[in-house]
Motif scaffolding. Sequence first.
Motif, PDB file in Angstrom:
ATOM      1  N   THR A  97      19.226  81.279-108.086  1.00 55.97           N
ATOM      2  CA  THR A  97      18.049  80.393-107.860  1.00 55.97           C
ATOM      3  C   THR A  97      18.806  79.053-107.702  1.00 55.97           C
ATOM      4  N   LEU A  98      19.272  78.433-108.604  1.00 55.10           N
ATOM      5  CA  LEU A  98      19.998  77.357-108.710  1.00 55.10           C
ATOM      6  C   LEU A  98      21.032  76.952-107.678  1.00 55.10           C
ATOM      7  N   ASP A  99      21.781  77.950-107.402  1.00 53.74           N
ATOM      8  CA  ASP A  99      23.030  77.930-106.366  1.00 53.74           C
ATOM      9  C   ASP A  99      22.361  77.749-104.795  1.00 53.74           C
ATOM     10  N   ALA A 100      21.472  78.522-104.651  1.00 57.24           N
ATOM     11  CA  ALA A 100      20.624  78.429-103.357  1.00 57.24           C
ATOM     12  C   ALA A 100      20.007  77.413-103.277  1.00 57.24           C
ATOM     13  N   VAL A 313      23.968  81.771-100.530  1.00 60.43           N
ATOM     14  CA  VAL A 313      24.139  80.638-101.375  1.00 60.43           C
ATOM     15  C   VAL A 313      25.366  79.851-100.321  1.00 60.43           C
ATOM     16  N   PRO A 314      25.295  78.671-100.266  1.00 58.14           N
ATOM     17  CA  PRO A 314      26.106  78.014 -99.643  1.00 58.14           C
ATOM     18  C   PRO A 314      27.641  78.052 -99.968  1.00 58.14           C
ATOM     19  N   ALA A 315      28.515  78.448 -99.304  1.00 62.37           N
ATOM     20  CA  ALA A 315      29.865  78.768 -99.769  1.00 62.37           C
ATOM     21  C   ALA A 315      30.507  77.374-100.220  1.00 62.37           C
ATOM     22  N   PRO A 316      31.138  77.549-101.581  1.00 63.59           N
ATOM     23  CA  PRO A 316      31.560  76.289-102.063  1.00 63.59           C
ATOM     24  C   PRO A 316      32.751  76.024-101.464  1.00 63.59           C
ATOM     25  N   LEU A 377      21.683  69.069-100.283  1.00 67.01           N
ATOM     26  CA  LEU A 377      20.513  69.671-101.046  1.00 67.01           C
ATOM     27  C   LEU A 377      20.016  70.456 -99.919  1.00 67.01           C
ATOM     28  N   GLY A 378      20.251  70.221 -98.700  1.00 71.52           N
ATOM     29  CA  GLY A 378      19.907  71.112 -97.366  1.00 71.52           C
ATOM     30  C   GLY A 378      21.133  71.306 -96.525  1.00 71.52           C
ATOM     31  N   GLU A 379      20.915  72.094 -95.763  1.00 70.31           N
ATOM     32  CA  GLU A 379      22.162  72.424 -94.643  1.00 70.31           C
ATOM     33  C   GLU A 379      21.690  72.103 -93.298  1.00 70.31           C
ATOM     34  N   GLY A 389      35.402  61.082 -94.566  1.00 72.07           N
ATOM     35  CA  GLY A 389      36.472  61.970 -93.675  1.00 72.07           C
ATOM     36  C   GLY A 389      36.334  63.519 -94.009  1.00 72.07           C
ATOM     37  N   VAL A 390      35.653  63.624 -95.280  1.00 71.79           N
ATOM     38  CA  VAL A 390      35.740  65.188 -95.595  1.00 71.79           C
ATOM     39  C   VAL A 390      34.470  65.809 -95.473  1.00 71.79           C
ATOM     40  N   PRO A 391      34.348  66.952 -94.587  1.00 74.97           N
ATOM     41  CA  PRO A 391      32.978  67.443 -94.612  1.00 74.97           C
ATOM     42  C   PRO A 391      32.282  67.982 -95.759  1.00 74.97           C
ATOM     43  N   LEU A 392      31.032  67.727 -95.959  1.00 72.78           N
ATOM     44  CA  LEU A 392      30.702  68.269 -97.353  1.00 72.78           C
ATOM     45  C   LEU A 392      30.878  69.582 -97.635  1.00 72.78           C
ATOM     46  N   PRO A 393      30.680  70.686 -96.654  1.00 77.52           N
ATOM     47  CA  PRO A 393      30.865  71.951 -96.964  1.00 77.52           C
ATOM     48  C   PRO A 393      32.209  72.306 -97.527  1.00 77.52           C
TER      49      PRO A 393
END
Length: 581
Positions: A97-100, A313-316, A377-379, A389-393
Amino acid sequence: MTSPQRLVWDATARTPGWFVLASATAVLGSAGTLAFPWAMARALDAVVARRPATGPVLVCAALLALVVTTGALQTLANGGYGSGTVAALRRSLVRRTLDAGVPGTAGFPAGDLAGRLSAGCAQAGSAGVTLVTASAAVLTSLGGVVALWLIDWRIGLCFSLGVPPLVLIARVFMNRGSGLFLRYQETQGRISALLLEALGGARTIGASGTAAAETRRVLEPLPELSRTGHRVWALQRDTGWQVGLLIPAVEVLVLCAGGLALLHGDISAGELAAVVGYTALAMAALDQLDALFALGMSAAGARRVAEVVDQPVPAPGTRARPASGPGTLTLSGVTVRSGTRLVLDSVDLVVPAGTALAVVGRSGAGKSTLAALIGRLGEPDAGLVAIDGVPLPELTPRALRAAVGYAFERPALLGTTVAGTIAFARPDASREEVAAAAGAARADDFIARLPHGYDTPLKDAPLSGGEVQRLGIARALVHDPAVVVLDDALSSLDTATEARVGSALASAWSARTRVLIAHRVSTAARADLVAWLENGRVRALGPHQELWRLDGYRALFAADSGTVPEAVPEHDPHPHPQESV
């Protein structure tokens, strides 16, 4: 998609010791229980034949001791196994839940999630214990059936006649019950969600005098819950009387066959006693209604837990932000959709390091959505957000959280004390750092008036909306990220306090990139740049003083404040800013 069975098995794998002990004691207990009628028959035959019965009696005593000991150990093991499995399921659900995050849990109201966490996990976690116990009962029953066949094939055949009706009854029960159990739990979840929502707005309900209407709204699913519950009870009733008729009929048939075999001299008196014992054991397979009901509830609970665990869950990422990165924020072609509506439409924006950017716009323009994207916090549905210059994902979770911090309009005060909530993002922060952050947020004055100052438990700290916001700002100051997002975090402060806090933040974060979601003209005026969002796009970008010359920009704040904007001088010496198309 995670199956309920896989979910429960993964949780079981985290408590292997208890599972092995529960299974081993169940098997040993079954073996002892199956051997006891045989030993009792040998003792009875010895007594009838006037032979020494010491040996068989000692065997009976040893088997009885084994059954009692394994029963006690199984009770202990079942408790440890069940509680460990439930705890593992709850950890998995909370972690997912927290990761999603907010997007992943949008379809699950807080009350419904609480129900899944409490009742759903408890029901799913009991599946393993129920299976072990039921499997032991079935194993014992099968052993009893085999023993009846070995004593006399006619006795075994009589008992086997009751197996097909039992299988049919069990199949009908599970087919009809599985949907009912799931519907019952889902309806409970809806009521919990509505109740939690009503409790959150208790003051508004009280002030509006709508308590009766809210009560009806919260309890609206209750008739459906009642109907489903009655259908479950009816199913239990029908299955219960069917099994209740089947068991005595099979028992009478088996005992008649045993009596006839004794009369014909095919079995001994001890073997007839064993038939009675093994018949009782074999009947356990026909009397598993409670286990079937428990398994049905467990399956429904596991499905509800699996629905949450299956949320994406967004991939770290794996990269770290450059250590010397100044905090330049870049949005390239960022698009966010909500159904068929474009919330953000191909937004391109560059916020130089150390710049204070105010984002303004009417309600629904996409301001809060943009703020959420900055810290992932959203995609976005399309486009890219990057820091230095570093994408957040691509950033590791640790690097992302160190790079971006937030202060919200309604911050959640997490922690046990006032100092703990300020240091929530940095538990290692010293008391001096906490106090300095509180001072910069102009929170030190009201903290000093609390019963125990910084050590006051949050539950004992009555705070106004503005004081809560200042604690949220202090928390962001202690966090000290490269990019700070203030999502309308000063809205509950009076004008004078807002000015003092704004000046303090400008000084404390002079080298930090700041994104301010603004509704007040004073907030926009203190920013270096203003991005004016309209219909999900950047309509204009520039300093507040220049944008103020635009009628639409002034009308934006006039609509929010209810005031008439001042007229722009006819001969303005400064050129007008460009509006983005």
